[in-house]
Design a protein around this motif. Structure first.
Motif, mmCIF file in Angstrom:
data_model
loop_
_atom_site.group_PDB
_atom_site.id
_atom_site.type_symbol
_atom_site.label_atom_id
_atom_site.label_comp_id
_atom_site.label_asym_id
_atom_site.label_seq_id
_atom_site.Cartn_x
_atom_site.Cartn_y
_atom_site.Cartn_z
ATOM 1 N N VAL A 167 -37.552 -77.980 31.945
ATOM 2 C CA VAL A 167 -37.201 -79.010 32.926
ATOM 3 C C VAL A 167 -38.474 -79.579 33.549
ATOM 4 C CG1 VAL A 167 -36.070 -79.434 35.149
ATOM 5 C CG2 VAL A 167 -34.887 -78.117 33.377
ATOM 6 N N PHE A 168 -39.424 -78.713 33.864
ATOM 7 C CA PHE A 168 -40.679 -79.187 34.461
ATOM 8 C C PHE A 168 -41.440 -80.108 33.517
ATOM 9 C CE2 PHE A 168 -45.297 -78.727 34.920
ATOM 10 C CZ PHE A 168 -45.452 -79.335 36.160
ATOM 11 N N VAL A 169 -41.597 -79.711 32.256
ATOM 12 C CA VAL A 169 -42.391 -80.553 31.358
ATOM 13 C C VAL A 169 -41.654 -81.829 30.963
ATOM 14 C CG1 VAL A 169 -43.858 -78.662 30.537
ATOM 15 C CG2 VAL A 169 -41.835 -79.326 29.209
ATOM 16 N N ALA A 170 -40.322 -81.832 30.997
ATOM 17 C CA ALA A 170 -39.595 -83.084 30.779
ATOM 18 C C ALA A 170 -39.926 -84.053 31.922
ATOM 19 C CB ALA A 170 -38.091 -82.840 30.700
ATOM 20 N N TRP A 171 -39.910 -83.551 33.150
ATOM 21 C CA TRP A 171 -40.304 -84.358 34.312
ATOM 22 C C TRP A 171 -41.760 -84.798 34.167
ATOM 23 C CZ3 TRP A 171 -44.179 -83.226 37.813
ATOM 24 C CH2 TRP A 171 -44.268 -84.088 38.911
ATOM 25 N N LEU A 172 -42.628 -83.872 33.776
ATOM 26 C CA LEU A 172 -44.044 -84.187 33.600
ATOM 27 C C LEU A 172 -44.249 -85.267 32.549
ATOM 28 C CD1 LEU A 172 -47.020 -83.505 34.279
ATOM 29 C CD2 LEU A 172 -46.909 -81.762 32.487
ATOM 30 N N GLY A 173 -43.522 -85.174 31.447
ATOM 31 C CA GLY A 173 -43.630 -86.190 30.402
ATOM 32 C C GLY A 173 -43.279 -87.577 30.922
ATOM 33 N N ILE A 174 -42.210 -87.664 31.711
ATOM 34 C CA ILE A 174 -41.833 -88.947 32.302
ATOM 35 C C ILE A 174 -42.941 -89.430 33.227
ATOM 36 C CG2 ILE A 174 -40.233 -90.084 33.887
ATOM 37 C CD1 ILE A 174 -38.040 -88.183 32.750
ATOM 38 N N GLN A 175 -43.447 -88.538 34.065
ATOM 39 C CA GLN A 175 -44.494 -88.911 35.025
ATOM 40 C C GLN A 175 -45.769 -89.366 34.312
ATOM 41 O OE1 GLN A 175 -43.579 -89.220 38.229
ATOM 42 N NE2 GLN A 175 -41.652 -88.517 37.361
ATOM 43 N N LEU A 176 -46.146 -88.676 33.263
ATOM 44 C CA LEU A 176 -47.355 -89.035 32.520
ATOM 45 C C LEU A 176 -47.255 -90.454 31.977
ATOM 46 C CD1 LEU A 176 -48.047 -85.741 30.548
ATOM 47 C CD2 LEU A 176 -49.461 -86.713 32.373
#
Length: 128
Positions: free
Chosen positions: A114-123
């Motif tokens: 869940v964190f890296v999915a959010w991170l991917g969007i943010q990146l």
């Protein structure tokens, strides 16, 4: 896009994702052993990051929803990530009485993915 082309995109992505999943799992076993499902964890985290980035790129209008979503999201990432394998790994750890490893597997897969999915969007969305 016609239906045949759409299915070919999904199949191509799926074949590639499945091969990469096998490769990553094989490397994880060779490097880290079979004591914990590191390969499943790795592909789930990687797939979640890439799914977040794909969503961000679609939201920014950098790529169109189709065929990229079909090729990458449904085909490639659908075959790369391994929720069914994650479920079986977790069940087997539970059956073996490996309660700490089971809890760690569930926690790491859910929290990290869940964190890296959010991170991917943010990146993707934070870039100019």
């Amino acid at each position: 896009m016609d239906t045949i082309k759409l299915y070919l995109f999904i199949a191509t992505g799926g074949a590639s994702g499945a091969c990469l999943r096998y490769f990553i799992n094989d490397i994880a076993i060779k490097l880290l052993g079979k004591g914990f499902p590191f390969g499943t964890l790795t592909v789930n985290i990687l797939g979640s990051l890439l799914m977040g980035m794909l969503f961000g790129l679609i939201e920014k209008g950098v790529i169109t929803v189709s065929p990229a979503k079909s090729l990458i999201g449904i085909g490639f990432l659908g075959a790369l990530t391994t929720f069914s394998t994650f479920s079986l790994d977790t069940l087997l750890l539970m059956q073996q009485g490996q309660w700490l490893k089971m809890a760690l597997n569930v926690t790491l897969n859910v929290v990290c993915c869940v964190f890296v999915a959010w991170l991917g969007i943010q990146l993707v969305l934070q870039k100019g």
